[in-house]
Scaffold this motif. Structure first.
Motif, PDB file in Angstrom:
ATOM      1  N   TYR A  37       0.997  -1.239   0.113  1.00 56.73           N
ATOM      2  CA  TYR A  37      -0.187  -0.279   0.024  1.00 56.73           C
ATOM      3  C   TYR A  37       0.897   1.234   0.058  1.00 56.73           C
ATOM      4  N   HIS A  38       0.319   2.398  -0.547  1.00 57.26           N
ATOM      5  CA  HIS A  38       0.980   3.719  -0.519  1.00 57.26           C
ATOM      6  C   HIS A  38       0.019   4.619  -0.660  1.00 57.26           C
ATOM      7  N   ASN A  39       0.368   5.829   0.407  1.00 58.58           N
ATOM      8  CA  ASN A  39      -0.353   6.916   0.386  1.00 58.58           C
ATOM      9  C   ASN A  39       0.441   7.911  -0.258  1.00 58.58           C
ATOM     10  N   PHE A  40      -0.226   8.719  -1.332  1.00 55.98           N
ATOM     11  CA  PHE A  40       0.240   9.740  -1.978  1.00 55.98           C
ATOM     12  C   PHE A  40       0.400  11.155  -1.229  1.00 55.98           C
ATOM     13  N   PRO A  41       1.445  11.919  -1.352  1.00 59.97           N
ATOM     14  CA  PRO A  41       1.151  13.125  -0.652  1.00 59.97           C
ATOM     15  C   PRO A  41       0.045  14.183  -1.219  1.00 59.97           C
ATOM     16  N   GLY A  42      -0.834  14.684  -0.547  1.00 54.44           N
ATOM     17  CA  GLY A  42      -1.762  15.367  -0.596  1.00 54.44           C
ATOM     18  C   GLY A  42      -3.155  14.500  -1.131  1.00 54.44           C
ATOM     19  N   GLY A  43      -3.137  13.272  -0.767  1.00 60.56           N
ATOM     20  CA  GLY A  43      -4.099  12.227  -0.886  1.00 60.56           C
ATOM     21  C   GLY A  43      -4.206  11.372  -2.067  1.00 60.56           C
ATOM     22  N   GLY A  44      -4.944  10.168  -1.685  1.00 58.61           N
ATOM     23  CA  GLY A  44      -4.991   9.107  -2.756  1.00 58.61           C
ATOM     24  C   GLY A  44      -3.979   8.169  -2.361  1.00 58.61           C
ATOM     25  N   TYR A  45      -4.324   7.004  -2.798  1.00 56.85           N
ATOM     26  CA  TYR A  45      -3.580   5.704  -2.452  1.00 56.85           C
ATOM     27  C   TYR A  45      -3.677   4.595  -3.747  1.00 56.85           C
ATOM     28  N   THR A  46      -2.714   3.759  -3.492  1.00 55.05           N
ATOM     29  CA  THR A  46      -2.844   2.665  -4.071  1.00 55.05           C
ATOM     30  C   THR A  46      -2.401   1.287  -3.287  1.00 55.05           C
ATOM     31  N   GLY A  47      -3.076   0.320  -3.776  1.00 50.95           N
ATOM     32  CA  GLY A  47      -2.814  -1.044  -2.988  1.00 50.95           C
ATOM     33  C   GLY A  47      -3.050  -2.164  -3.930  1.00 50.95           C
ATOM     34  N   VAL A  48      -2.024  -2.988  -3.424  1.00 50.36           N
ATOM     35  CA  VAL A  48      -2.228  -4.475  -4.476  1.00 50.36           C
ATOM     36  C   VAL A  48      -1.884  -5.559  -3.302  1.00 50.36           C
ATOM     37  N   ILE A  49      -2.679  -6.461  -3.653  1.00 49.58           N
ATOM     38  CA  ILE A  49      -2.875  -7.550  -2.672  1.00 49.58           C
ATOM     39  C   ILE A  49      -2.847  -8.797  -3.244  1.00 49.58           C
ATOM     40  N   CYS A  50      -1.888  -9.661  -3.192  1.00 50.98           N
ATOM     41  CA  CYS A  50      -1.600 -10.908  -3.646  1.00 50.98           C
ATOM     42  C   CYS A  50      -2.362 -11.797  -3.013  1.00 50.98           C
ATOM     43  N   LEU A  51      -2.956 -12.802  -3.790  1.00 43.60           N
ATOM     44  CA  LEU A  51      -3.871 -13.695  -2.983  1.00 43.60           C
ATOM     45  C   LEU A  51      -3.264 -15.214  -3.645  1.00 43.60           C
ATOM     46  N   THR A  52      -3.157 -16.199  -2.924  1.00 42.58           N
ATOM     47  CA  THR A  52      -3.032 -17.666  -3.531  1.00 42.58           C
ATOM     48  C   THR A  52      -4.061 -17.836  -4.815  1.00 42.58           C
ATOM     49  N   GLU A  53      -5.227 -17.092  -4.631  1.00 39.93           N
ATOM     50  CA  GLU A  53      -6.137 -17.222  -5.733  1.00 39.93           C
ATOM     51  C   GLU A  53      -5.984 -16.273  -7.056  1.00 39.93           C
ATOM     52  N   SER A  54      -5.164 -15.088  -7.114  1.00 40.18           N
ATOM     53  CA  SER A  54      -4.607 -14.552  -7.820  1.00 40.18           C
ATOM     54  C   SER A  54      -4.287 -13.167  -7.123  1.00 40.18           C
ATOM     55  N   HIS A  55      -4.990 -11.948  -7.191  1.00 42.55           N
ATOM     56  CA  HIS A  55      -4.841 -10.594  -6.836  1.00 42.55           C
ATOM     57  C   HIS A  55      -6.056  -9.621  -6.823  1.00 42.55           C
ATOM     58  N   LEU A  56      -5.769  -8.590  -6.168  1.00 41.55           N
ATOM     59  CA  LEU A  56      -6.601  -7.557  -6.162  1.00 41.55           C
ATOM     60  C   LEU A  56      -5.999  -6.161  -6.144  1.00 41.55           C
ATOM     61  N   SER A  57      -6.538  -5.367  -6.705  1.00 40.92           N
ATOM     62  CA  SER A  57      -5.755  -3.710  -6.539  1.00 40.92           C
ATOM     63  C   SER A  57      -6.787  -2.731  -6.638  1.00 40.92           C
ATOM     64  N   ILE A  58      -6.283  -1.639  -5.981  1.00 43.81           N
ATOM     65  CA  ILE A  58      -7.002  -0.406  -6.108  1.00 43.81           C
ATOM     66  C   ILE A  58      -6.081   0.813  -6.377  1.00 43.81           C
ATOM     67  N   HIS A  59      -6.707   1.820  -6.832  1.00 45.49           N
ATOM     68  CA  HIS A  59      -6.208   3.186  -7.093  1.00 45.49           C
ATOM     69  C   HIS A  59      -6.945   4.215  -6.957  1.00 45.49           C
ATOM     70  N   THR A  60      -6.521   5.132  -6.114  1.00 43.04           N
ATOM     71  CA  THR A  60      -7.648   6.359  -5.824  1.00 43.04           C
ATOM     72  C   THR A  60      -7.205   7.656  -6.348  1.00 43.04           C
ATOM     73  N   TRP A  61      -8.036   8.558  -6.489  1.00 45.63           N
ATOM     74  CA  TRP A  61      -7.795  10.136  -7.051  1.00 45.63           C
ATOM     75  C   TRP A  61      -8.863  10.831  -6.212  1.00 45.63           C
ATOM     76  N   PRO A  62      -8.690  11.221  -5.102  1.00 48.75           N
ATOM     77  CA  PRO A  62      -9.611  11.961  -4.268  1.00 48.75           C
ATOM     78  C   PRO A  62     -10.101  13.347  -5.047  1.00 48.75           C
ATOM     79  N   GLU A  63      -9.142  14.050  -5.902  1.00 47.90           N
ATOM     80  CA  GLU A  63      -9.378  15.146  -6.296  1.00 47.90           C
ATOM     81  C   GLU A  63     -10.405  15.075  -7.607  1.00 47.90           C
ATOM     82  N   GLN A  64     -10.448  13.818  -7.900  1.00 51.20           N
ATOM     83  CA  GLN A  64     -11.629  13.449  -9.075  1.00 51.20           C
ATOM     84  C   GLN A  64     -12.566  12.719  -8.566  1.00 51.20           C
TER      85      GLN A  64
END
Length: 131
Positions: free
Chosen positions: A61-88
């Motif tokens: 996971y990573h928080n960006f300066p000024g807001g927003g984040y990214t996250g990647v989770i690896c699973l034995t079943e594969s993966h999921l990911s999230i990326h955000t842009w609060p200003e939008q």
């Protein structure tokens, strides 16, 4: 010289026995607070992983300066990911669960719906891919 080999797949039934479902979505999120910092999402998704009986093998996971984040989770079943842009008021989410040991299509849909509900999001783009 290296050559790539692949096994022929003769029909959709044979393909679904070893593949899975991948959902990719762009979301409009009305509550900016859920897009600024990953900690709330991380708590939420940990519960979902447990409730859907998935197995996490790693995460970043990573928080960006000024807001927003990214996250990647690896699973034995594969993966999921999230990326955000609060200003939008915008997020992208993807989840892929393979069907190697069992049919995970319902779980993939359930996890996706849980994330959409968490964000109270409207779908801007959605692609559902049978792999």
């Amino acid at each position: 010289m290296n050559t790539l080999h692949s096994l022929p797949v003769t029909n959709a039934a044979a393909r679904s026995a070893v593949s899975g479902l991948h959902i990719v979505a762009n979301l409009s999120v009305p509550h900016v607070v859920k897009l600024v910092d990953y900690h709330f999402f991380k708590d939420f998704i940990e519960t979902q992983i447990r409730d859907f009986q998935l197995t996490k093998v790693g995460e970043a996971y990573h928080n960006f300066p000024g807001g927003g984040y990214t996250g990647v989770i690896c699973l034995t079943e594969s993966h999921l990911s999230i990326h955000t842009w609060p200003e939008q008021q915008y997020a992208t989410f993807d989840v892929f669960l393979s069907n190697y040991l069992k049919d995970n299509r319902a779980t993939t849909h359930g996890l996706y719906e849980a994330v959409r509900n968490y964000f109270q999001a409207d779908i801007l783009f959605e692609q559902i891919i049978n792999r």
